[in-house]
Write a protein that holds these residues in place. Structure first.
Motif, PDB file in Angstrom:
ATOM      1  N   ALA A  57      40.291  35.678  47.013  1.00  0.00           N
ATOM      2  CA  ALA A  57      41.449  35.162  46.073  1.00  0.00           C
ATOM      3  C   ALA A  57      42.650  35.002  46.793  1.00  0.00           C
TER       4      ALA A  57
ATOM      5  N   ALA B  30      46.430  40.472  44.395  1.00  0.00           N
ATOM      6  CA  ALA B  30      45.222  40.169  45.412  1.00  0.00           C
ATOM      7  C   ALA B  30      45.439  41.511  46.505  1.00  0.00           C
TER       8      ALA B  30
ATOM      9  N   VAL C 166      35.874  40.197  47.488  1.00  0.00           N
ATOM     10  CA  VAL C 166      36.554  39.309  46.140  1.00  0.00           C
ATOM     11  C   VAL C 166      38.010  39.032  46.255  1.00  0.00           C
TER      12      VAL C 166
ATOM     13  N   SER D  28      38.212  35.452  40.094  1.00  0.00           N
ATOM     14  CA  SER D  28      38.451  36.575  41.014  1.00  0.00           C
ATOM     15  C   SER D  28      39.154  37.682  40.116  1.00  0.00           C
TER      16      SER D  28
END
Length: 197
Positions: A140, A80, A136, A12
């Motif tokens: 993650a 993230a 994405v 990721s």
């Protein structure tokens, strides 16, 4: 509990790094391929590109890099979340920019002459790019937040006293003896033949 395998966010993170590079560089190299926003000159810098493309692209790249190299959950979660926020800014930045730009949208407008290409430029520069980045980054976040990454529950066993335990050799010898030798004592060999007469 805060440790994790680096492979958990590596893929990721790599994808986010590529998407961040795309978002930051496409306004500068897109005019070479007739894929541009105004001003449609290659390597032209302005304030709109800084706030709507360069900074969010750099933030997505940094978030992906943190995901790739993180060994702890806190660093990976921060990467993230940073990428997700920057992806949301790619999608919403052009819509919200009139609030501080005297009611004029920043970032320019699609430079192509056909409606189809204008839609593709809008999607590739801002809207779809931001949605893919958020997706994405959210995937993650889900992988990193999952607690089952090698953490096992501790099972409690009741304590045993010495009266409950039996030496292993004793149990084995009793179980492996044939039944007739265990139950019957050995006798001296006698002549048991009888004559019938």
């Amino acid at each position: 509990m805060l440790q994790m395998r680096r492979s958990r966010g590596a893929f990721s993170g790599f994808l986010l790094m590529l998407l961040g590079l795309w978002g930051a560089l496409i306004p500068f190299v897109g005019p070479y391929f007739d894929y541009a926003y105004t001003p449609d000159k290659a390597w032209t810098y302005n304030t709109g590109r800084l706030w709507l493309e360069l900074l969010p692209g750099a933030a997505v790249f940094l978030g992906g890099f943190l995901l790739t190299v993180a060994r702890g959950r806190h660093t990976a979660l921060f990467g993230a979340l940073l990428a997700a926020a920057a992806g949301a800014w790619f999608t919403l930045g052009t819509v919200l920019s009139p609030l501080w730009n005297h009611h004029v949208p920043m970032g320019g407008s699609p430079a192509s002459s056909t409606v189809y290409m204008q839609i593709m430029e809008q999607l590739g520069f801002f809207t779809a790019l931001g949605v893919v980045i958020v997706f994405v980054a959210a995937a993650a976040l889900g992988r990193i937040s999952a607690v089952a990454s090698g953490i096992r529950e501790i099972e409690e066993y009741p304590e045993t006293t010495s009266a409950d335990t039996v030496p292993v050799e004793t149990v084995r010898t009793e179980e492996t003896r044939p039944v007739h030798t265990r139950l019957l004592p050995r006798r001296k060999s006698e002549d048991t033949t009888q004559t019938v007469g």
